[in-house]
Design a protein around this motif. Structure first.
Motif, PDB file in Angstrom:
ATOM      1  N   SER A 182       0.811  -1.221   0.000  1.00 28.12           N
ATOM      2  CA  SER A 182       0.000   0.000   0.000  1.00 28.12           C
ATOM      3  C   SER A 182       0.842   1.268   0.000  1.00 28.12           C
ATOM      4  CB  SER A 182      -0.925   0.005   1.227  1.00 28.12           C
ATOM      5  OG  SER A 182      -1.795  -1.114   1.196  1.00 28.12           O
ATOM      6  N   ALA A 183       2.174   1.118  -0.032  1.00 27.04           N
ATOM      7  CA  ALA A 183       3.048   2.295  -0.002  1.00 27.04           C
ATOM      8  C   ALA A 183       2.807   3.172  -1.224  1.00 27.04           C
ATOM      9  CB  ALA A 183       4.504   1.855   0.060  1.00 27.04           C
ATOM     10  N   LEU A 184       2.757   4.476  -1.002  1.00 29.76           N
ATOM     11  CA  LEU A 184       2.373   5.433  -2.037  1.00 29.76           C
ATOM     12  C   LEU A 184       3.575   5.923  -2.844  1.00 29.76           C
ATOM     13  CD1 LEU A 184      -0.012   7.444   0.267  1.00 29.76           C
ATOM     14  CD2 LEU A 184      -0.735   6.120  -1.715  1.00 29.76           C
ATOM     15  N   PRO A 185       3.330   6.419  -4.050  1.00 23.75           N
ATOM     16  CA  PRO A 185       4.422   7.033  -4.819  1.00 23.75           C
ATOM     17  C   PRO A 185       4.980   8.253  -4.092  1.00 23.75           C
ATOM     18  CG  PRO A 185       2.457   6.684  -6.187  1.00 23.75           C
ATOM     19  CD  PRO A 185       2.045   6.459  -4.775  1.00 23.75           C
ATOM     20  N   ALA A 186       6.227   8.594  -4.401  1.00 24.78           N
ATOM     21  CA  ALA A 186       6.808   9.813  -3.829  1.00 24.78           C
ATOM     22  C   ALA A 186       5.968  11.022  -4.207  1.00 24.78           C
ATOM     23  CB  ALA A 186       8.240   9.988  -4.326  1.00 24.78           C
ATOM     24  N   ALA A 187       5.500  11.053  -5.442  1.00 28.30           N
ATOM     25  CA  ALA A 187       4.673  12.161  -5.917  1.00 28.30           C
ATOM     26  C   ALA A 187       3.833  11.679  -7.088  1.00 28.30           C
ATOM     27  CB  ALA A 187       5.543  13.339  -6.345  1.00 28.30           C
ATOM     28  N   ILE A 188       2.604  12.142  -7.141  1.00 27.96           N
ATOM     29  CA  ILE A 188       1.732  11.909  -8.294  1.00 27.96           C
ATOM     30  C   ILE A 188       1.543  13.258  -8.970  1.00 27.96           C
ATOM     31  CG2 ILE A 188      -0.554  11.183  -9.068  1.00 27.96           C
ATOM     32  CD1 ILE A 188      -0.700   9.420  -6.534  1.00 27.96           C
ATOM     33  N   TRP A 189       1.971  13.371 -10.203  1.00 26.30           N
ATOM     34  CA  TRP A 189       1.931  14.657 -10.908  1.00 26.30           C
ATOM     35  C   TRP A 189       0.509  14.948 -11.378  1.00 26.30           C
ATOM     36  CZ3 TRP A 189       4.110  15.786 -16.434  1.00 26.30           C
ATOM     37  CH2 TRP A 189       4.133  17.173 -16.654  1.00 26.30           C
ATOM     38  N   LEU A 190      -0.144  15.892 -10.701  1.00 27.88           N
ATOM     39  CA  LEU A 190      -1.505  16.295 -11.059  1.00 27.88           C
ATOM     40  C   LEU A 190      -1.510  17.423 -12.085  1.00 27.88           C
ATOM     41  CD1 LEU A 190      -3.133  16.412  -7.494  1.00 27.88           C
ATOM     42  CD2 LEU A 190      -3.269  14.548  -9.160  1.00 27.88           C
ATOM     43  N   GLY A 191      -0.599  18.374 -11.919  1.00 29.24           N
ATOM     44  CA  GLY A 191      -0.533  19.514 -12.830  1.00 29.24           C
ATOM     45  C   GLY A 191      -1.539  20.604 -12.532  1.00 29.24           C
ATOM     46  N   SER A 192      -2.577  20.289 -11.752  1.00 23.74           N
ATOM     47  CA  SER A 192      -3.636  21.254 -11.431  1.00 23.74           C
ATOM     48  C   SER A 192      -4.195  20.936 -10.050  1.00 23.74           C
ATOM     49  CB  SER A 192      -4.777  21.184 -12.455  1.00 23.74           C
ATOM     50  OG  SER A 192      -4.300  21.345 -13.769  1.00 23.74           O
ATOM     51  N   ARG A 193      -4.728  21.957  -9.406  1.00 27.22           N
ATOM     52  CA  ARG A 193      -5.292  21.775  -8.069  1.00 27.22           C
ATOM     53  C   ARG A 193      -6.804  21.560  -8.084  1.00 27.22           C
ATOM     54  NH1 ARG A 193      -1.869  23.262  -3.867  1.00 27.22           N
ATOM     55  NH2 ARG A 193       0.156  24.060  -4.572  1.00 27.22           N
ATOM     56  N   GLN A 194      -7.440  21.833  -9.216  1.00 24.42           N
ATOM     57  CA  GLN A 194      -8.894  21.721  -9.277  1.00 24.42           C
ATOM     58  C   GLN A 194      -9.310  20.954 -10.526  1.00 24.42           C
ATOM     59  OE1 GLN A 194      -9.496  26.093  -8.958  1.00 24.42           O
ATOM     60  NE2 GLN A 194     -10.828  25.626  -7.220  1.00 24.42           N
ATOM     61  N   MET A 195     -10.584  20.596 -10.563  1.00 28.26           N
ATOM     62  CA  MET A 195     -11.111  19.910 -11.738  1.00 28.26           C
ATOM     63  C   MET A 195     -12.596  20.207 -11.906  1.00 28.26           C
ATOM     64  SD  MET A 195     -11.022  15.984 -10.291  1.00 28.26           S
ATOM     65  CE  MET A 195     -11.541  15.302 -11.852  1.00 28.26           C
ATOM     66  N   ILE A 196     -13.072  20.038 -13.119  1.00 26.90           N
ATOM     67  CA  ILE A 196     -14.496  20.096 -13.446  1.00 26.90           C
ATOM     68  C   ILE A 196     -14.902  18.680 -13.834  1.00 26.90           C
ATOM     69  CG2 ILE A 196     -16.249  21.023 -15.002  1.00 26.90           C
ATOM     70  CD1 ILE A 196     -15.170  23.210 -13.325  1.00 26.90           C
ATOM     71  N   PRO A 197     -15.773  18.023 -13.075  1.00 29.28           N
ATOM     72  CA  PRO A 197     -16.092  16.619 -13.371  1.00 29.28           C
ATOM     73  C   PRO A 197     -16.830  16.411 -14.690  1.00 29.28           C
ATOM     74  CG  PRO A 197     -16.627  17.170 -11.089  1.00 29.28           C
ATOM     75  CD  PRO A 197     -16.343  18.456 -11.787  1.00 29.28           C
ATOM     76  N   SER A 198     -17.698  17.376 -15.072  1.00 31.54           N
ATOM     77  CA  SER A 198     -18.481  17.184 -16.295  1.00 31.54           C
ATOM     78  C   SER A 198     -18.991  18.525 -16.797  1.00 31.54           C
ATOM     79  CB  SER A 198     -19.664  16.246 -16.033  1.00 31.54           C
ATOM     80  OG  SER A 198     -20.441  16.078 -17.197  1.00 31.54           O
ATOM     81  N   ALA A 199     -18.773  18.794 -18.079  1.00 31.19           N
ATOM     82  CA  ALA A 199     -19.240  20.041 -18.689  1.00 31.19           C
ATOM     83  C   ALA A 199     -19.163  19.905 -20.201  1.00 31.19           C
ATOM     84  CB  ALA A 199     -18.389  21.222 -18.220  1.00 31.19           C
ATOM     85  N   ARG A 200     -19.758  20.880 -20.887  1.00 32.13           N
ATOM     86  CA  ARG A 200     -19.634  20.991 -22.340  1.00 32.13           C
ATOM     87  C   ARG A 200     -19.152  22.389 -22.684  1.00 32.13           C
ATOM     88  NH1 ARG A 200     -21.850  17.248 -25.855  1.00 32.13           N
ATOM     89  NH2 ARG A 200     -23.002  15.523 -24.884  1.00 32.13           N
ATOM     90  N   LEU A 201     -18.560  22.525 -23.862  1.00 35.60           N
ATOM     91  CA  LEU A 201     -18.105  23.834 -24.321  1.00 35.60           C
ATOM     92  C   LEU A 201     -19.249  24.616 -24.938  1.00 35.60           C
ATOM     93  CD1 LEU A 201     -14.724  23.068 -26.135  1.00 35.60           C
ATOM     94  CD2 LEU A 201     -15.016  24.310 -23.993  1.00 35.60           C
ATOM     95  N   SER A 202     -19.220  25.937 -24.746  1.00 34.66           N
ATOM     96  CA  SER A 202     -20.135  26.798 -25.490  1.00 34.66           C
ATOM     97  C   SER A 202     -19.662  26.871 -26.942  1.00 34.66           C
ATOM     98  CB  SER A 202     -20.161  28.196 -24.877  1.00 34.66           C
ATOM     99  OG  SER A 202     -18.884  28.806 -24.976  1.00 34.66           O
TER     100      SER A 202
END
Length: 527
Positions: free
Chosen positions: A86-106
């Motif tokens: 269960s040991a975790l990676p040193a770091a998981i590269w997310l690149g961003s702090r937030q997310m939008i779970p579902s959307a469409r473009l205008s």
């Protein structure tokens, strides 16, 4: 109607799992955090980049300072415990702090429309100046056709600035058609069809399952997968493609964007797309607007759905240890001897999965190539490079051959066609595979030329590139030297490579001996 994006943007860890790990075990930081758990060598690469790290530093994968990566994994395996798995990676590269779970473009792609119909201000991260694979109108047309999830962050203008855009219709549904390989088909043919299928649709296909025709219940089951990325269409140094292993947990909707990809990449160069070698979510790996693989080449994936987590957890835990060596630089990326395919497949073999080898291209070919390249390029270093390529075992060298070997061996094992004595890891793997799925992932239209299928041999590589090397298209990179003060343990030892390989030296001696014999014979006959 428009509202603040903050009502829809959620924390990047607002998901049940990242890969096989509960997100509750993780927190978001960046490379500038102090005494936060990861080794300093890993943090050095990420600086301002958002990463996920363990809440409890004691849960991070360990490593040996006296053994190389695979020797360390072999030693660790002898006494491994459930906590170790269960040991975790040193770091998981997310690149961003937030997310939008579902959307469409205008229509004008200046806003995104949530599932509730509310429009929210939207923008995208700027293009890295060296990136040749950024968005164009064809990209926006692609995104406009489908629901999307996004990684990014809210800016001071109340816009959600996307760094990653994932097409939500790219899922692996439990309704995927059951379509085993026909007698006339092979994985290689699937990859190579339509020149790699960069413009073919996204498809999934079940190649094998334990109970055909019965209702599938894959939810919450572990997965382990192999990812092959194709050749770049306009880079003659990149016809080999790329390779990575994924682990994760299947979700009821088939969304695999949160599976983790073990992306081994050259740490000692700044690539034109800003890629950092790391464990990273699948959506970022494929669909990051600057570094995403899918914006410049097609990809292919083999996924095994597992009845329990042990095989996948064991691989991921071992890979986490390998990354500790990789960041510390006692394991150095080498395009011939320790590349993305080699490091990944070495770890499987250390664990006991004896993936069949296919051997090298050939020593005679390598010796001839050493002479040819050393003379034509006036560089024995270049000669040594080509020699190393041609003498390396092909499942370790070519991403395509590694993918082929893993996929074919999986199918052989579950169909009980393998005649070898199975190891404990292989036996566990066979007993727990519930289904094997092939996934074709097309290229997202962008500024970049469409990519191709990767090559499977040196001869094919030569056929894909201009004979005159001065005519090659090459995407340049800049060096990223690792600070000497960060080296410790085995990383302080200087690597040494003979510029002239021993077989070449022996061939020199043989040629000299033959020349001497011919000279003596001529002298005896005519003088």
């Amino acid at each position: 109607m428009q509202s603040s994006i903050s009502n829809a943007a959620v924390d990047a860890l607002n998901v049940p799992y990242l890969g096989l790990y509960p997100s509750s075990a993780l927190k978001i930081a960046d490379g500038n955090c102090k005494d936060c758990g990861p080794i300093k060598q890993a943090l050095w690469y990420f600086e301002e980049e958002p990463i996920a790290i363990a809440n409890d530093a004691r849960k991070i994968a360990g490593y040996s300072t006296t053994e190389r990566a695979q020797a360390d994994v072999a030693t660790w395996l002898k006494t491994v415990t459930n906590d170790d798995l269960s040991a975790l990676p040193a770091a998981i590269w997310l690149g961003s702090r937030q997310m939008i779970p579902s959307a469409r473009l205008s229509v004008d792609h200046k806003n995104i429309i949530g599932d509730d119909g509310i429009e929210m201000a939207f923008n995208v991260v700027p293009k890295i100046p060296t990136n040749l694979s950024y968005l164009n109108q064809s990209s926006w047309d692609f995104y406009a056709q489908r629901p999307l999830s996004m990684r990014g962050e809210l800016n001071t203008h109340n816009q959600f600035v996307a760094k990653t855009i994932w097409p939500l219709d790219y899922n692996i549904g439990s309704e995927s058609p059951y379509h085993p390989l026909a007698a006339s088909e092979s994985l290689k043919q699937l990859v190579q069809s339509d020149h790699g299928g960069a413009q073919k649709p996204y498809t999934t296909r079940v190649l094998w399952e334990s109970a055909p025709g019965q209702e599938r219940n894959w939810s919450d089951k572990a997965v382990i997968g192999a990812m092959l990325n194709g050749a770049q269409g306009d880079d003659d140094e990149a016809h080999g493609g790329h390779f990575a292993i994924l682990t994760g947990q299947y979700t009821a909707d088939g969304n695999w964007s949160q599976w983790l990809v073990n992306n081994f990449y050259n740490l000692d160069a700044y690539g034109e797309k800003g890629i950092i070698a790391a464990v990273t979510p699948a959506d970022k790996y494929l669909m990051d607007l600057n570094s995403g693989q899918s914006l410049y080449r097609p990809s292919y994936m083999i996924v095994a759905i597992m009845k329990d987590k042990q095989s996948a957890l064991t691989y991921q835990a071992a890979s986490n240890r390998v990354y500790q060596h990789f960041y510390r630089h006692d394991l150095i990326y080498d395009h011939a001897q320790a590349n993305c395919a080699g490091i990944s497949i070495d770890t499987f073999r250390t664990l006991g999965w004896n993936i069949p080898k296919t051997g090298p291209e050939g020593y005679l070919k390598a010796i001839i190539a050493w002479f040819y390249v050393s003379i034509t390029e006036r560089s024995i270093t270049s000669g040594r490079d080509i020699y190393d390529y041609l003498t390396e075992e092909k499942t370790r060298l070519y991403p395509s051959v590694a993918f082929d070997a893993i996929g074919n061996d999986l199918l052989s094992l579950v169909q009980r066609q393998s005649s070898r004595q199975l190891t404990a890891y292989e036996q566990k793997l066979v007993e727990n595979i519930e289904a094997i799925i092939y996934v074709h992932i097309p290229q997202v239209p962008s500024e970049r030329a469409y990519g191709l299928a990767p090559v499977y041999s040196f001869d094919q590589y030569l056929a894909e590139t201009p004979k005159d090397k001065s005519q090659w298209k090459i995407i340049p990179t800049q060096p990223r030297p690792f600070p000497d003060e960060m080296r410790d343990g085995l990383a302080t030892e200087k690597a040494f490579r003979l510029p002239i390989p021993l077989p070449v030296l022996l061939s020199f001696a043989l040629l000299a001996g033959l020349f001497w014999l011919v000279f003596r014979l001529i002298k005896r006959l005519f003088f």
